[in-house]
Write a protein that holds these residues in place. Structure first.
Motif, short mmCIF file in Angstrom:
data_model
loop_
_atom_site.label_atom_id
_atom_site.label_comp_id
_atom_site.label_asym_id
_atom_site.label_seq_id
_atom_site.Cartn_x
_atom_site.Cartn_y
_atom_site.Cartn_z
N ALA A 78 0.87 -1.17 0.00
CA ALA A 78 0.00 0.00 0.00
C ALA A 78 0.91 1.23 0.00
N PRO A 79 0.35 2.40 -0.27
CA PRO A 79 1.20 3.61 -0.25
C PRO A 79 1.80 3.84 1.13
N ASP A 80 3.00 4.41 1.15
CA ASP A 80 3.66 4.74 2.41
C ASP A 80 2.80 5.72 3.22
N ASN A 81 3.09 5.80 4.51
CA ASN A 81 2.33 6.64 5.43
C ASN A 81 3.20 7.79 5.93
N PRO A 82 3.28 8.91 5.18
CA PRO A 82 4.14 10.02 5.62
C PRO A 82 3.62 10.73 6.87
N GLN A 83 2.32 10.64 7.14
CA GLN A 83 1.79 11.26 8.35
C GLN A 83 2.34 10.56 9.59
N GLU A 84 2.47 9.25 9.53
CA GLU A 84 3.05 8.50 10.65
C GLU A 84 4.53 8.83 10.80
N ALA A 85 5.22 9.01 9.69
CA ALA A 85 6.63 9.43 9.75
C ALA A 85 6.75 10.80 10.41
N GLN A 86 5.82 11.71 10.09
CA GLN A 86 5.81 13.03 10.73
C GLN A 86 5.55 12.92 12.23
N ARG A 87 4.69 11.98 12.62
CA ARG A 87 4.40 11.79 14.05
C ARG A 87 5.64 11.32 14.80
N ILE A 88 6.37 10.38 14.22
CA ILE A 88 7.61 9.90 14.85
C ILE A 88 8.62 11.04 14.92
N LEU A 89 8.70 11.82 13.86
CA LEU A 89 9.61 12.96 13.84
C LEU A 89 9.25 13.98 14.91
N GLN A 90 7.96 14.20 15.14
CA GLN A 90 7.55 15.15 16.17
C GLN A 90 7.94 14.65 17.56
N ILE A 91 7.85 13.35 17.78
CA ILE A 91 8.28 12.79 19.07
C ILE A 91 9.79 13.02 19.25
N VAL A 92 10.56 12.83 18.20
CA VAL A 92 12.01 13.07 18.27
C VAL A 92 12.28 14.54 18.59
N ARG A 93 11.58 15.44 17.90
CA ARG A 93 11.77 16.87 18.15
C ARG A 93 11.43 17.25 19.58
N SER A 94 10.36 16.66 20.11
CA SER A 94 9.97 17.01 21.48
C SER A 94 11.00 16.53 22.49
N TYR A 95 11.64 15.40 22.24
CA TYR A 95 12.70 14.93 23.14
C TYR A 95 13.96 15.78 23.04
N LEU A 96 14.24 16.32 21.85
CA LEU A 96 15.47 17.09 21.64
C LEU A 96 15.27 18.59 21.78
#
Length: 162
Positions: A128-146
């Motif tokens: 199925a097509p990739d899920n860039p919204q989920e990638a953005q969610r993971i990225l936001q978690i990284v940003r909040s930790y850093l």
């Protein structure tokens, strides 16, 4: 006499063509960004925490030398054909020139096309097509930790009742 040595090569080429035809016909959709981090070790640990918080299992898919993390499958079954899915994250990172780190995240997705969609033993996974919204969610978690700056929540004390 020259026909014999070419047959294994022909079989190998046919196998590679068949394998490439079975792979996803959807393009990979990476989310690219730069994040600040005091060290690569801190970034790596932050990525591990963020992936764990997002619900993805991390097993043997970690290669610190290659600076990549490939998670296991996160599965979500549904009672109707085509609505259940599984997805996994692919992360790569590396130092950038300005003291930050380049970060790429891709969340690969497959849908369950089985007629018995609630039983994982009978699952029939199709790309199925990739899920860039989920990638953005993971990225936001990284940003909040850093986060480096202090985060202010709520109104300032002087303007509370104005």
């Amino acid at each position: 006499m020259n026909a014999r040595p070419q047959r294994p090569l022909f079989g190998l080429l046919a196998g590679l063509l068949l394998l490439s035809a079975c792979r996803s016909s959807y393009p990979a959709r990476w989310v690219d960004t730069r994040v600040p981090s005091p060290s690569e070790t801190l970034l790596y640990e932050t990525l591990r925490f963020a992936i764990d918080k997002a619900g993805y299992p991390v097993g043997i898919g970690v290669d610190r030398g290659a600076r990549t993390i490939d998670t296991g499958w996160y599965m979500s079954l549904a009672p109707h054909k085509g609505q259940g899915f599984r997805q996994r994250a692919h992360v790569s990172y590396g130092p950038a020139e300005d003291g930050t780190y380049e970060l790429r995240i891709r969340v690969e997705r497959q849908s369950n096309e089985s007629l018995r969609p609630l039983d994982p033993r009978y699952a029939k996974w199709e790309s199925a097509p990739d899920n860039p919204q989920e990638a953005q969610r993971i990225l936001q978690i990284v940003r909040s930790y850093l986060a480096r700056e202090e985060i202010e929540i709520g109104p300032t004390p002087g303007k509370r009742f104005e």
